[in-house]
Design an enzyme around this catalytic site. Structure first.
Site, PDB file in Angstrom:
ATOM      1  N   HIS A 162       0.823  -1.218   0.000  1.00 46.64           N
ATOM      2  CA  HIS A 162       0.000   0.000   0.000  1.00 46.64           C
ATOM      3  C   HIS A 162       0.857   1.270   0.000  1.00 46.64           C
ATOM      4  O   HIS A 162       0.334   2.359  -0.238  1.00 46.64           O
ATOM      5  CB  HIS A 162      -0.928   0.030   1.221  1.00 46.64           C
ATOM      6  CG  HIS A 162      -1.962  -1.051   1.225  1.00 46.64           C
ATOM      7  ND1 HIS A 162      -2.857  -1.219   0.189  1.00 46.64           N
ATOM      8  CD2 HIS A 162      -2.245  -2.041   2.117  1.00 46.64           C
ATOM      9  CE1 HIS A 162      -3.648  -2.258   0.454  1.00 46.64           C
ATOM     10  NE2 HIS A 162      -3.298  -2.777   1.616  1.00 46.64           N
ATOM     11  N   ASP A 198      -2.489 -10.436  -2.461  1.00 49.35           N
ATOM     12  CA  ASP A 198      -3.068 -10.006  -1.184  1.00 49.35           C
ATOM     13  C   ASP A 198      -4.566  -9.737  -1.391  1.00 49.35           C
ATOM     14  O   ASP A 198      -5.002  -9.380  -2.486  1.00 49.35           O
ATOM     15  CB  ASP A 198      -2.355  -8.724  -0.717  1.00 49.35           C
ATOM     16  CG  ASP A 198      -2.735  -8.285   0.678  1.00 49.35           C
ATOM     17  OD1 ASP A 198      -1.972  -8.586   1.616  1.00 49.35           O
ATOM     18  OD2 ASP A 198      -3.804  -7.632   0.836  1.00 49.35           O
ATOM     19  N   HIS A 200      -6.157  -7.256  -0.440  1.00 49.69           N
ATOM     20  CA  HIS A 200      -6.350  -5.828  -0.724  1.00 49.69           C
ATOM     21  C   HIS A 200      -5.537  -5.417  -1.955  1.00 49.69           C
ATOM     22  O   HIS A 200      -4.417  -5.889  -2.152  1.00 49.69           O
ATOM     23  CB  HIS A 200      -5.908  -4.990   0.475  1.00 49.69           C
ATOM     24  CG  HIS A 200      -6.559  -5.383   1.767  1.00 49.69           C
ATOM     25  ND1 HIS A 200      -5.961  -6.258   2.660  1.00 49.69           N
ATOM     26  CD2 HIS A 200      -7.754  -5.040   2.296  1.00 49.69           C
ATOM     27  CE1 HIS A 200      -6.774  -6.424   3.710  1.00 49.69           C
ATOM     28  NE2 HIS A 200      -7.863  -5.706   3.515  1.00 49.69           N
ATOM     29  N   ASP A 287      -4.112 -12.892   3.414  1.00 48.09           N
ATOM     30  CA  ASP A 287      -5.400 -12.506   4.001  1.00 48.09           C
ATOM     31  C   ASP A 287      -6.585 -12.936   3.132  1.00 48.09           C
ATOM     32  O   ASP A 287      -7.737 -12.584   3.424  1.00 48.09           O
ATOM     33  CB  ASP A 287      -5.451 -11.001   4.324  1.00 48.09           C
ATOM     34  CG  ASP A 287      -4.784 -10.126   3.290  1.00 48.09           C
ATOM     35  OD1 ASP A 287      -4.459 -10.613   2.194  1.00 48.09           O
ATOM     36  OD2 ASP A 287      -4.592  -8.922   3.580  1.00 48.09           O
TER      37      ASP A 287
HETATM   38  C1  SP5 Z   1      -1.147  -5.143   3.834  1.00 51.58           C
HETATM   39  C2  SP5 Z   1      -2.601  -5.199   4.175  1.00 51.58           C
HETATM   40  O1  SP5 Z   1      -3.207  -6.257   4.100  1.00 51.58           O
HETATM   41  N1  SP5 Z   1      -3.165  -4.071   4.598  1.00 51.58           N
HETATM   42  C3  SP5 Z   1      -4.557  -4.030   4.930  1.00 51.58           C
HETATM   43  C4  SP5 Z   1      -4.933  -2.731   5.538  1.00 51.58           C
HETATM   44  C5  SP5 Z   1      -6.368  -2.740   5.956  1.00 51.58           C
HETATM   45  N2  SP5 Z   1      -6.640  -1.615   6.767  1.00 51.58           N
HETATM   46  C6  SP5 Z   1      -8.034  -1.436   7.073  1.00 51.58           C
HETATM   47  C7  SP5 Z   1      -8.454  -2.387   8.145  1.00 51.58           C
HETATM   48  C8  SP5 Z   1      -9.914  -2.298   8.396  1.00 51.58           C
HETATM   49  C9  SP5 Z   1     -10.289  -3.319   9.426  1.00 51.58           C
HETATM   50  N3  SP5 Z   1     -11.663  -3.603   9.349  1.00 51.58           N
HETATM   51  C10 SP5 Z   1     -12.037  -4.585  10.324  1.00 51.58           C
HETATM   52  C11 SP5 Z   1     -13.266  -5.321   9.895  1.00 51.58           C
HETATM   53  C12 SP5 Z   1     -13.555  -6.384  10.904  1.00 51.58           C
HETATM   54  N4  SP5 Z   1     -14.776  -7.054  10.584  1.00 51.58           N
HETATM   55 ZN    ZN Z   2      -4.151  -7.191   2.664  1.00 50.34          ZN
END
Ligand code: SP5
Ligand code: ZN
Length: 346
Positions: A162, A198, A200, A287
């Protein structure tokens, strides 16, 4: 598979992130590195300390002023007030659209916002050293490829995909995949492919290579209409200028089945094979696992072996860099399944 790992990766230990206005423990935890380390050792893989200095490559990937800010951030935070040693800095203002990002403010929090895409990437005392060790690992891995090694795994944290030229975000500070791709180019690879698996979208990596034809970026990920990072990763982002046609996004609906994911992986692999790259960099986020606490895909432990096999069949010299994956206790097994699946295919 030869693996790079540093004790520095455990020293990035921020206290909390925010979820629905509440402080929650960081999903991207030091324990992740330990689980991966333990599983690698248990299954007979060789761990090495990074032995290259990534500074020259980092200067080609990130801006000088962002690198200077990140390296000095914790000292600057402490200089504000000694009591800050027990506090976590938190951005409160961001230079969106009509605001100026070209002038760096003197105020620490304003600089933190300037260099952040979100409020969920906390900096702490060990952040710079951990991130730098990750970038060092990425360059070290490319040197081994240059010396004839077929594949190397960087068991690093924090993740990187990211992070853009001048910003952190999504738990990422230095873009290790981009560092690996750039180092491979510098070592004489004419074409490089980056595959980001990933959950994301790898917005940082995409943006770094968006106008370049020499580094193909391919990503499968949760549809940014509903999933982080929201503001990049759509299918219509195909590259710009010389890079037109060298960016492929395969967004999948949240909740997609493993079969859907593997169909998209085949599309991604076909595009990479057609690119005819000399080397492959894999942004290995885990993930996509069914048990991941912040994601919605459904891969099981043995699906990660299948992923490794599919990548191994590409037959390309490959650098793996660890990205996300927040089911910490299963992260080691899933990661090592990928690299052993890869080895079995080769
Ligand atoms: C590297 C990577 O995988 N970064 C991911 C960053 C995500 N950041 C936002 C996290 C939002 C968490 N939401 C929680 C939902 C639980 N149900
Ligand atoms: Zn991720």
């Amino acid at each position: 598979m030869i693996t790079f790992f540093s004790e520095q990766h455990v020293q990035h230990a921020p206290q909390h992130e925010f979820f629905r206005g509440e402080r929650v423990p960081c999903f991207e935890s030091p324990a992740r590195a330990r689980y991966v380390q333990q599983q690698l050792v248990a299954r007979g893989h060789v761990l090495r300390e990074p032995d290259a200095d990534s500074l020259m490559v980092l200067a080609q990937v990130h801006t000088a002023r962002y690198l200077a800010f990140l390296e000095g951030a914790w000292a600057d935070w402490l200089a504000l007030e000694p009591g800050n040693a027990d506090r976590q800095p938190f951005p409160s203002v961001w230079p969106v659209r009509s605001l100026r990002a070209d002038v760096e403010p003197a105020n620490f929090t304003a600089r933190l916002g300037l260099y952040s895409m979100d409020n969920g990437s906390p900096v702490c005392a060990g952040t710079w050293a951990a991130a730098k060790a990750g970038a060092d690992a990425a360059v070290s891995a490319t040197r081994l490829l240059h010396a004839g090694e077929h594949a190397v795994f960087c068991a690093t944290r924090p993740p990187g995909h990211h992070a853009g030229a001048d910003f952190m975000g999504g738990y990422c500070f230095l873009n290790n995949a981009a560092v690996a791709a750039q180092a491979l180019r510098a070592q004489g690879c004419r074409r490089v492919a980056v595959l980001d698996v990933d959950y994301h979208h790898g917005n940082g990596t995409q943006s770094l290579f968006y106008e370049r034809a020499d580094v193909l970026f391919v990503s499968l990920h949760g549809d940014p209409r509903t999933e982080y990072p929201f503001y990049l990763g759509h299918a219509d982002e195909t590259g710009r200028g010389a890079g037109e046609g060298f960016n492929l996004n395969l967004p999948l609906p949240a909740g997609s089945a493993a079969s859907t994911w593997f169909e998209a992986l085949d599309v991604a692999c076909a595009r990479i094979a057609w690119h005819g790259a000399d080397a492959l960099v894999v942004s290995l986020g885990l993930d996509t696992f069914a048990g991941d606490p912040i994601s919605t895909f459904a891969l099981q432990a043995d699906d990660f072996s299948r992923l490794g096999e599919r990548l191994g069949r590409l037959g390309m010299p490959t650098v793996f860099v660890l990205e996300g994956g927040y089911a910490a206790a299963e992260l080691g097994e899933n990661a090592v399944n990928v690299i052993e699946g890869f080895e079995q295919a080769g």
